[in-house]
Scaffold this active site. Structure first.
Site, PDB file in Angstrom:
ATOM      1  N   ARG A 269       0.796  -1.223   0.000  1.00 57.52           N
ATOM      2  CA  ARG A 269       0.000   0.000   0.000  1.00 57.52           C
ATOM      3  C   ARG A 269       0.836   1.284   0.000  1.00 57.52           C
ATOM      4  NH1 ARG A 269      -4.764  -0.335   2.341  1.00 57.52           N
ATOM      5  NH2 ARG A 269      -4.011  -2.230   3.310  1.00 57.52           N
ATOM      6  N   TYR A 309     -14.289  -3.441   3.867  1.00 57.69           N
ATOM      7  CA  TYR A 309     -13.648  -3.204   5.170  1.00 57.69           C
ATOM      8  C   TYR A 309     -14.233  -2.012   5.917  1.00 57.69           C
ATOM      9  CZ  TYR A 309      -9.801  -5.640   2.681  1.00 57.69           C
ATOM     10  OH  TYR A 309      -9.035  -6.502   1.945  1.00 57.69           O
ATOM     11  N   CYS A 335     -26.615  -3.092  -7.163  1.00 62.63           N
ATOM     12  CA  CYS A 335     -27.812  -3.417  -6.382  1.00 62.63           C
ATOM     13  C   CYS A 335     -27.444  -4.174  -5.114  1.00 62.63           C
ATOM     14  CB  CYS A 335     -28.793  -4.201  -7.236  1.00 62.63           C
ATOM     15  SG  CYS A 335     -29.534  -3.124  -8.453  1.00 62.63           S
TER      16      CYS A 335
HETATM   17  C1  LIG Z   1      -0.320  -7.973   1.633  1.00 59.32           C
HETATM   18  C2  LIG Z   1       1.041  -8.305   2.045  1.00 59.32           C
HETATM   19  C3  LIG Z   1       2.001  -7.304   2.180  1.00 59.32           C
HETATM   20  C4  LIG Z   1       1.703  -5.841   1.957  1.00 59.32           C
HETATM   21  O1  LIG Z   1       0.788  -5.289   2.825  1.00 59.32           O
HETATM   22  P1  LIG Z   1       0.565  -3.710   2.763  1.00 59.32           P
HETATM   23  O2  LIG Z   1      -0.395  -3.427   3.850  1.00 59.32           O
HETATM   24  O3  LIG Z   1      -0.039  -3.407   1.429  1.00 59.32           O
HETATM   25  O4  LIG Z   1       1.875  -3.061   2.954  1.00 59.32           O
HETATM   26  C5  LIG Z   1       3.279  -7.670   2.500  1.00 59.32           C
HETATM   27  N1  LIG Z   1       3.610  -8.968   2.716  1.00 59.32           N
HETATM   28  C6  LIG Z   1       2.711  -9.966   2.605  1.00 59.32           C
HETATM   29  C7  LIG Z   1       3.135 -11.358   2.830  1.00 59.32           C
HETATM   30  C8  LIG Z   1       1.403  -9.661   2.268  1.00 59.32           C
HETATM   31  O5  LIG Z   1       0.518 -10.666   2.152  1.00 59.32           O
END
Ligand SMILES: *Cc1c(COP(=O)(O)O)cnc(C)c1O
Length: 409
Positions: A269, A309, A335
């Site tokens: 993210r 979420y 919908c």
């Molecule tokens: C989803 C995930 C991330 C990244 O998570 P963010 O919140 O997007 O930083 C990193 N490592 C693993 C193993 C993940 O499944």
């Protein structure tokens, strides 16, 4: 150094309106220059660490290429993501496949890829997965995913660190590492606490990292890396402060302690969220008792996070901002009563107005679906002065493309 956050108000409204007018809505816009800035800040905060981009946040080829060129490795959750990382030009030695309850085809693919490109690392989070790898004759690079027993996250659905689905219990890890050392080339240990490291819950992050540091010191194996996962938060609300990355990095180093291995982090993210916006147009303005319902052409099929979420994304009107402000409930065209972005203070919306939804660069397009026969939107990549459609809008023909019918109808 670039700013730690790009707020929704900082996007150039004229440029965004021009893109929406040229390419239609709903439309995702991803600024690759901003992705690069986010990566550079992360790499600068963790100068001795390996930065693995968690591809599931946004797998667009343009995004993957941008990050690979900037120096990132790619953390993949499926065979499909490994394929995409490699096709975006990521060297196999910078690709990690983290197998969570992996389907047979994913393991087949990973093992055969690793045979051709021995640099690939496979992360296993269950003894069962290791047995399945061994059955396939795999003896290559293996990383053990540990369940640190500490979770983090803004929602139970994004917290993984204490969820038994992910990783082997940390107290079992030293024994297991010793057991599998002669079967695989054990190169690392891995944990990911979930999404939502923020200024407030650094305690959970510290705890996870410190447990991983202890584990690294406890094992006799010569580990290449200790991977402490991703989860670096971004401010979704205007009043939230950006993450103090320097502070997180310092806390990470302190908590890890002395280890004879490289630190690895896996931001998803953080690298892409504020580099993306979702543009949408107002279809319907409907006063309903006390409420003003504003229907837009993006919905939970375009951006699922609010419905899934209860996530809050900023919304900004790109129309004349001098209008009187009203409280509006912004809803999509699906919908489902859950198809609501939330209630926002907006300049009184009119039909045809453009709205921009912020922080849409992570887990936006990735989670889009075709529910209600809604074709998925187009995406536009921008980079400095350049811009181009990097993924065309789907059509209904795309939605029905896989249907073959049956002989008796
Ligand atoms: C989803 C995930 C991330 C990244 O998570 P963010 O919140 O997007 O930083 C990193 N490592 C693993 C193993 C993940 O499944």
């Amino acid at each position: 150094m670039s700013s730690p956050v790009r707020r929704l108000v900082e996007w150039d409204a004229t440029r965004l309106s021009g893109l929406a007018n040229a390419h239609g809505t709903p439309l995702y816009v991803q600024d690759l220059g901003r992705v690069r800035e986010n990566y550079d800040r992360m790499a600068a905060a963790f100068p001795d660490a390996t930065v693995m981009y968690a591809a599931k946040a946004n797998t667009a080829k343009t995004v993957l290429k941008t990050l690979v060129e900037a120096g990132a490795g790619i953390e993949c959750t499926s065979a499909g993501e490994v394929e995409r990382a490699l096709s975006a030009g990521c060297p196999p030695e910078r690709v990690q496949y983290t197998a969570v309850n992996p389907p047979e085809e994913d393991l087949d693919y990973a093992v055969s890829t690793a045979r051709d490109d021995p640099g690939l690392t496979i992360t296993a989070g269950a003894e069962d997965t290791m047995a399945r790898l061994a059955e396939r004759g795999y003896r290559g690079r293996l990383c053990l995913r540990v369940n640190p027993g500490v979770g983090a996250g803004h929602h139970e659905k994004v917290s993984t660190g204490a969820n038994a689905k992910f990783g082997v219990p940390i107290d079992r890890a030293p024994g297991l590492l010793a057991e599998v050392a002669d079967r695989f080339d054990v190169v690392g240990i891995h944990a990911h606490a979930g999404s939502g490291i923020s200024g407030e819950d650094l305690a959970a992050h510290r705890e996870l990292v410190s447990r991983m540091g202890e584990l690294a010191r406890e094992t006799d194996l010569d580990l290449e890396f200790v991977d402490v996962g991703g989860g670096f938060g971004v401010p979704y609300r205007p009043e939230e402060k950006p993450l103090d990355l320097e502070r997180v990095a310092q806390a990470t180093r302190e908590a890890l302690g002395e280890v004879d291995a490289t630190l690895a982090v896996e931001p998803g993210r953080y690298l892409v969220a504020d580099a993306g916006v979702l543009l949408t147009r107002v279809n319907t303005v409907k006063p309903a008792g006390e409420e003003l319902v504003v229907g837009v052409d993006a919905g939970m099929t375009t951006l699922a996070r609010p419905a899934m979420y209860g996530a809050r994304h900023g919304i900004r009107s790109l129309a004349a901002e001098e209008r009187e402000t009203v409280e509006a409930t912004v809803t999509g065209p699906i919908c489902e009563s859950g198809d609501v972005f939330g209630t926002y203070e907006l300049p009184a919306p009119d039909r045809g107005d453009l709205l921009a939804i912020g922080n849409a660069g992570a887990y936006g397009y990735e989670m889009a679906s075709q529910y209600n026969s809604r074709p998925r939107p187009a995406t536009v990549a921008v980079d400095g002065e350049e811009s181009a459609v990097d993924r065309r809008r789907e059509t209904v023909a795309d939605v029905t493309r896989l249907e073959r019918g049956v002989p008796w109808l």
